[in-house]
Design a protein around this motif. Structure first.
Motif, short mmCIF file in Angstrom:
data_model
loop_
_atom_site.label_atom_id
_atom_site.label_comp_id
_atom_site.label_asym_id
_atom_site.label_seq_id
_atom_site.Cartn_x
_atom_site.Cartn_y
_atom_site.Cartn_z
N VAL A 1 0.83 -1.20 0.00
CA VAL A 1 0.00 0.00 0.00
C VAL A 1 0.87 1.26 0.00
N LYS A 2 1.81 1.35 0.92
CA LYS A 2 2.64 2.57 1.00
C LYS A 2 3.47 2.81 -0.26
N PRO A 3 4.12 1.79 -0.83
CA PRO A 3 4.84 2.04 -2.09
C PRO A 3 3.92 2.51 -3.22
N ALA A 4 2.71 1.96 -3.28
CA ALA A 4 1.75 2.38 -4.31
C ALA A 4 1.36 3.84 -4.10
N ILE A 5 1.14 4.22 -2.85
CA ILE A 5 0.78 5.60 -2.54
C ILE A 5 1.94 6.54 -2.86
N GLU A 6 3.18 6.12 -2.58
CA GLU A 6 4.35 6.95 -2.90
C GLU A 6 4.44 7.21 -4.40
N ILE A 7 4.16 6.18 -5.21
CA ILE A 7 4.15 6.37 -6.67
C ILE A 7 3.06 7.37 -7.04
N ALA A 8 1.88 7.20 -6.45
CA ALA A 8 0.76 8.08 -6.77
C ALA A 8 1.06 9.53 -6.41
N ILE A 9 1.67 9.74 -5.26
CA ILE A 9 2.01 11.11 -4.83
C ILE A 9 3.02 11.72 -5.80
N LYS A 10 4.01 10.94 -6.15
CA LYS A 10 5.06 11.44 -7.04
C LYS A 10 4.49 11.85 -8.39
N GLU A 11 3.48 11.15 -8.86
CA GLU A 11 2.96 11.37 -10.20
C GLU A 11 1.67 12.19 -10.28
N MET A 12 1.10 12.54 -9.14
CA MET A 12 -0.17 13.27 -9.20
C MET A 12 0.06 14.71 -9.66
N PRO A 13 -0.96 15.32 -10.27
CA PRO A 13 -0.84 16.71 -10.71
C PRO A 13 -0.49 17.65 -9.56
N LYS A 14 0.18 18.75 -9.88
CA LYS A 14 0.68 19.68 -8.87
C LYS A 14 -0.40 20.20 -7.93
N LYS B 1 -0.94 17.65 -5.31
CA LYS B 1 0.24 17.57 -4.42
C LYS B 1 0.19 18.71 -3.41
N LYS B 2 -0.18 19.89 -3.91
CA LYS B 2 -0.27 21.07 -3.04
C LYS B 2 -1.31 20.83 -1.95
N ALA B 3 -2.48 20.31 -2.32
CA ALA B 3 -3.53 20.02 -1.34
C ALA B 3 -3.05 18.98 -0.33
N TYR B 4 -2.31 18.00 -0.80
CA TYR B 4 -1.76 16.95 0.07
C TYR B 4 -0.80 17.55 1.09
N ARG B 5 0.13 18.39 0.60
CA ARG B 5 1.11 19.02 1.51
C ARG B 5 0.43 19.99 2.48
N GLU B 6 -0.49 20.81 1.96
CA GLU B 6 -1.16 21.82 2.80
C GLU B 6 -2.01 21.19 3.91
N ASN B 7 -2.42 19.95 3.72
CA ASN B 7 -3.27 19.27 4.69
C ASN B 7 -2.56 18.13 5.39
N ALA B 8 -1.25 18.27 5.55
CA ALA B 8 -0.41 17.32 6.30
C ALA B 8 -0.62 15.88 5.87
N GLY B 9 -0.66 15.65 4.56
CA GLY B 9 -0.78 14.29 4.07
C GLY B 9 -2.16 13.69 4.20
N ASN B 10 -3.17 14.53 4.32
CA ASN B 10 -4.55 14.06 4.46
C ASN B 10 -5.14 13.79 3.08
N TRP B 11 -5.42 12.51 2.80
CA TRP B 11 -5.96 12.12 1.50
C TRP B 11 -7.37 12.64 1.30
#
Length: 170
Positions: free
Chosen positions: A120-133, A136-146
């Motif tokens: 699960v975590k490796p799949a999520i890491e790939i998704a984070i790396k490849e998601m649109p900016k 990614k910004k929403a992810y960072r601004e919300n402390a990794g809250n999906w």
């Protein structure tokens, strides 16, 4: 990713699989509301799926499926119908088969933790790396809250549908 979670056990198609009994599950290149979302790698081979049986259902066929084996995710361009995937790209993860079952049954314990850390975590890491900016910004601004990312994604999908869909499709 309902096929991997075991929630989706029937795949509907308008064609028969003929002599194919196993295939590589490749996620859609584009996130969809129904199946693969931003949390999962898009355009990746993820598992070996077994077709258990096929039933005729009016205008289509129901393929009863199960995850046969997890594989190390790798970039793969999907195509319609079946296509060959070179064997040398497929790295089986047999130690995670039991771990996946343990995770699906109760989501706790050593084996479930192993599934989370090695799949699960490796799949999520790939998704984070490849998601649109913007996501990614929403992810960072919300402390990794999906949930924040998913809400923003769903809102953009609704806005897109409202703007581009004909009135009868809404």
């Amino acid at each position: 990713m309902s096929s991997l979670s075991g929630e989706k056990t029937i795949e509907y198609r308008t064609w028969l699989p003929k002599d194919i009994h196993e295939f590589v599950l490749v996620s859609s290149a584009t996130p969809s509301l129904e199946d693969f979302g931003l949390k999962y790698p898009n355009g990746y081979a993820l598992a070996i799926i077994r077709i258990l049986k096929v039933e005729s259902m009016r205008d289509e066929y129901g393929w009863y499926i199960a995850v046969e084996q997890l594989i190390k995710p790798f970039r793969c361009k999907g195509k319609l119908h079946f296509f060959d995937v070179p064997d040398n790209l497929i790295n089986l993860l047999p130690d995670l088969t039991d771990a996946r079952v343990a995770y699906l049954e109760n989501k706790t314990g050593y084996k479930a933790d192993q599934f989370i850390s090695k799949n699960v975590k490796p799949a999520i890491e790939i998704a984070i790396k490849e998601m649109p900016k913007k996501y990614k910004k929403a992810y960072r601004e919300n402390a990794g809250n999906w949930n924040a990312v998913e809400s923003r994604w769903l809102l953009s999908k609704k806005e897109y549908k409202r703007y581009w869909s004909p009135a009868w499709a809404l």
